[in-house]
Design a protein around this motif. Structure first.
Motif, PDB file in Angstrom:
ATOM      1  N   TRP A   1      -1.852  26.180  13.040  1.00 19.85           N
ATOM      2  CA  TRP A   1      -1.529  24.669  13.058  1.00 19.85           C
ATOM      3  C   TRP A   1      -1.091  24.163  11.564  1.00 19.85           C
ATOM      4  N   SER A   2      -0.248  22.972  11.348  1.00 15.31           N
ATOM      5  CA  SER A   2       0.174  22.591  10.054  1.00 15.31           C
ATOM      6  C   SER A   2      -1.085  21.535   9.622  1.00 15.31           C
ATOM      7  N   HIS A   3      -1.086  21.395   8.375  1.00 13.11           N
ATOM      8  CA  HIS A   3      -1.871  20.627   7.556  1.00 13.11           C
ATOM      9  C   HIS A   3      -1.521  19.877   6.696  1.00 13.11           C
ATOM     10  N   PRO A   4      -1.614  18.531   6.906  1.00 10.02           N
ATOM     11  CA  PRO A   4      -1.176  17.474   5.505  1.00 10.02           C
ATOM     12  C   PRO A   4      -2.346  17.522   4.532  1.00 10.02           C
ATOM     13  N   PHE A   5      -1.955  18.198   3.604  1.00  7.48           N
ATOM     14  CA  PHE A   5      -3.163  18.237   2.376  1.00  7.48           C
ATOM     15  C   PHE A   5      -2.946  17.020   1.609  1.00  7.48           C
TER      16      PHE A   5
ATOM     17  N   GLY B   1     -14.030  21.464   8.443  1.00 10.99           N
ATOM     18  CA  GLY B   1     -14.163  22.082   7.293  1.00 10.99           C
ATOM     19  C   GLY B   1     -12.925  22.392   6.272  1.00 10.99           C
ATOM     20  N   LEU B   2     -11.926  21.642   6.465  1.00  9.31           N
ATOM     21  CA  LEU B   2     -10.623  21.612   5.364  1.00  9.31           C
ATOM     22  C   LEU B   2     -11.066  20.562   4.356  1.00  9.31           C
ATOM     23  N   MET B   3     -11.940  20.688   3.692  1.00  7.74           N
ATOM     24  CA  MET B   3     -12.179  19.677   2.619  1.00  7.74           C
ATOM     25  C   MET B   3     -12.594  20.515   1.244  1.00  7.74           C
TER      26      MET B   3
ATOM     27  N   HIS C   1      -8.400  17.286   0.893  1.00 12.57           N
ATOM     28  CA  HIS C   1      -8.743  17.434   2.469  1.00 12.57           C
ATOM     29  C   HIS C   1      -7.463  17.653   3.248  1.00 12.57           C
ATOM     30  N   CYS C   2      -7.641  18.232   4.471  1.00 13.47           N
ATOM     31  CA  CYS C   2      -6.404  18.088   5.229  1.00 13.47           C
ATOM     32  C   CYS C   2      -6.576  16.433   5.916  1.00 13.47           C
ATOM     33  N   HIS C   3      -5.301  15.758   6.189  1.00  9.43           N
ATOM     34  CA  HIS C   3      -5.610  14.517   6.661  1.00  9.43           C
ATOM     35  C   HIS C   3      -5.422  14.466   8.127  1.00  9.43           C
ATOM     36  N   ILE C   4      -5.485  15.721   8.692  1.00  8.20           N
ATOM     37  CA  ILE C   4      -5.907  15.373  10.329  1.00  8.20           C
ATOM     38  C   ILE C   4      -7.432  15.473   9.995  1.00  8.20           C
ATOM     39  N   LEU C   5      -7.807  14.241  10.475  1.00  6.56           N
ATOM     40  CA  LEU C   5      -9.287  13.987   9.860  1.00  6.56           C
ATOM     41  C   LEU C   5     -10.144  14.736  10.675  1.00  6.56           C
ATOM     42  N   ASP C   6      -9.948  15.354  11.896  1.00  6.73           N
ATOM     43  CA  ASP C   6     -10.848  16.295  12.538  1.00  6.73           C
ATOM     44  C   ASP C   6     -10.864  17.605  11.869  1.00  6.73           C
ATOM     45  N   HIS C   7      -9.690  17.963  11.146  1.00  5.69           N
ATOM     46  CA  HIS C   7      -9.668  19.209  10.601  1.00  5.69           C
ATOM     47  C   HIS C   7     -10.556  19.107   9.334  1.00  5.69           C
ATOM     48  N   ALA C   8     -10.320  18.012   8.441  1.00  4.84           N
ATOM     49  CA  ALA C   8     -11.224  17.835   7.578  1.00  4.84           C
ATOM     50  C   ALA C   8     -12.739  17.957   7.792  1.00  4.84           C
TER      51      ALA C   8
HETATM   52 CU    CU Z   1      -5.250  20.249   9.107  1.00  2.00          CU
END
Ligand code: CU
Ligand code: C2O
Length: 480
Positions: free
Chosen positions: A400-404, A464-466, A454-461
């Motif tokens: 999946w892509s991640h808006p960082f 763990g993507l923080m 963090h990733c701005h897909i807030l579910d991803h943040a």
């Molecule tokens: Cu993401």
């Protein structure tokens, strides 16, 4: 408190081709009535201070005729009020929390002191239910920014807590007086109109990123604008959705993109569609053209952000219609050539920072996202010194892509899978496509503190993507 740095003083505008003269090619009276955002009321008489009240509370909103929801709102509406300031102004926000949960306000993209960044434990304590907090800072940069909570962000943003902050530079004139701020988002409602639980789909829903089933522009589903065919408009757009990407399309008509996250970009780009990942902004000039009396539809195409994002889903969503008046079309005119001198940051002596984004499935079937193999709580902060330049390489190994997003600082994109990215623009959020690598350069200034990324897909943040940057603090305990 005012921040200066050599590059922010080096702004230079040049308008090579003026737009239409005032009064010419303007939109009809009330053209944007259905889309215009309510503005926050400035109660301070000092022309260089904007002082407003903002509260978070549950309120009933109507997203389409007869479609109502009890949303989480700022000042009773989604989005919250548009806050307008001039660059260099002091903004004072009297914030109070009328939710049943603690919250904070994060000012996305603003280069302000850490105490004002809205991250609990690093900037301020959480504002408890019934509590209040005063945000007070100088706004250092022109551009479109936005605000949202930094506590239970996926739930809170998904339920409606976000708003736009437009920072004007009075010396900037792009020659298009008809301007509109567009906040793109979505919300997930059950058939009975209640809010869907923020953890639908469990760990798999987190891994994908939950999108709402009602797509909104300025809080309305398929709204309507009236326009004079061929007359230019300036759209200041932010994607405030918690997971959804937007790919704007106006029947193939050209968008002239003149700016990104941190104000105007180096030179304009002519685009057939404009992609905005969550958190990103675009400054666009459009001149919708159709026969007098006809209608156009602004749509968002389904965007491929990775595994399962394009299968068995509608190919596009309608955002709003544009109804042409009966007036004769305005003759095509050259678009304003808005340019900005942006010095590439020097890479000399830069420190390398490498981040690998990955996802792991546990024995019990649940997923967690990791940075450099570590879950968020085990991750070491990235040390940075005042004045240090760093080159960040972000390798996305996931499907999946991640808006960082990096808090508090702008950066410049260097390349995507090794290919240079132009025009230059000041960015605070970049899309790192699945299975690709992006590099950016950032120069840290004197604002010490723990700054999040963090990733701005807030579910991803939350999955763990923080991580944190520790700027200007004692790093003796950390190895690089
Ligand atoms: Cu993401
Ligand atoms: Cu809009 Cu922590 O970010």
């Amino acid at each position: 408190m005012r921040m200066t740095s050599t590059w922010s003083l080096a702004l230079l505008w040049s308008i090579l081709c003026a737009g239409p003269a005032a009064g010419q090619g303007r939109q009809p009276e009330g053209w944007d009535r259905n889309l215009r955002l309510p503005e926050a009321v400035d109660t301070n008489t000092d022309p260089h201070i904007v002082e407003i009240s903002l509260d978070a509370r549950i309120a009933q909103v109507e997203i389409a005729p007869g479609v109502r929801a009890e949303a989480w709102t700022y000042n009773g509406a989604i989005p919250g009020p548009l806050i307008r300031v001039h660059v260099g102004d002091r903004l004072i926000v009297h914030f109070s929390n009328h939710l049943a949960q603690p919250t904070t306000v994060h000012w996305h993209g603003l280069r302000i002191p850490i105490q004002m960044d809205g991250v609990p434990g690093h900037s301020q304590p959480e504002v408890p239910p019934g509590g209040s907090f005063v945000y007070d800072f100088i706004v250092p940069d022109a551009g479109l920014f936005w605000y949202h909570p930094h506590v239970m962000s996926a739930a809170a943003v998904g339920f409606g807590l976000y708003g736009a902050l437009l920072v004007d530079d009075p010396t900037e004139d792009v020659g298009v007086p008809d301007e509109l701020v567009l906040v793109l988002s979505d919300i997930e409602l059950r058939p009975d109109g209640t809010l869907e639980s923020p953890d639908t789909g469990g760990s798999g829903g987190m891994a994908f990123g939950r999108e709402g089933n009602h797509v909104l522009v300025n809080g309305r589903e398929v709204s309507r604008m009236v326009a004079r065919s061929g007359a230019p408009q300036r759209w200041r757009v932010v994607n405030a959705a918690k997971s959804r990407y937007f790919d704007l399309d106006l029947g193939g008509q050209i968008f002239t993109r003149i700016g990104a996250d941190g104000g105007l970009q180096q030179y304009p780009e002519e685009l057939k569609d404009v992609v905005l990942a969550p958190g990103e902004r675009a400054d666009l000039i459009v001149a919708p053209r159709a026969a007098p009396g006809a209608e156009l539809v602004l749509q968002s195409f389904l965007y491929n952000r990775g595994y399962g994002s394009t299968e068995a889903r509608p190919l596009s969503s309608d955002l709003f219609t544009i109804a042409m008046t009966g007036d004769p079309a305005v003759a095509p005119m050259p678009r304003p050539q808005v340019r900005r001198a942006i010095e590439p940051l020097s890479l000399a002596g830069a420190t390398a920072v490498n981040l690998e984004l990955s996802i792991t499935q546990q024995a019990n079937g649940t997923f967690d996202y990791r940075i450099n193999g570590e879950p968020f709580l085990a991750g070491k902060p990235i040390p940075a010194k005042i004045g240090e330049t760093q080159i960040w390489t972000i390798t996305n190994t996931t499907v999946w892509s991640h808006p960082f997003h990096l808090h508090g600082f702008f950066f410049q994109i260097l390349d995507k899978d090794g290919a240079p990215v132009r025009p230059l623009a000041w960015k605070d959020t970049i899309n790192v496509p699945y299975k690709q690598t992006m590099r950016f350069v950032v120069k840290f200034d004197e604002r010490e503190g723990s700054w999040m990324f963090h990733c701005h897909i807030l579910d991803h943040a939350e999955g763990g993507l923080m991580g944190m940057v520790e700027l200007g603090m004692d790093h003796s305990q950390h190895e690089r």
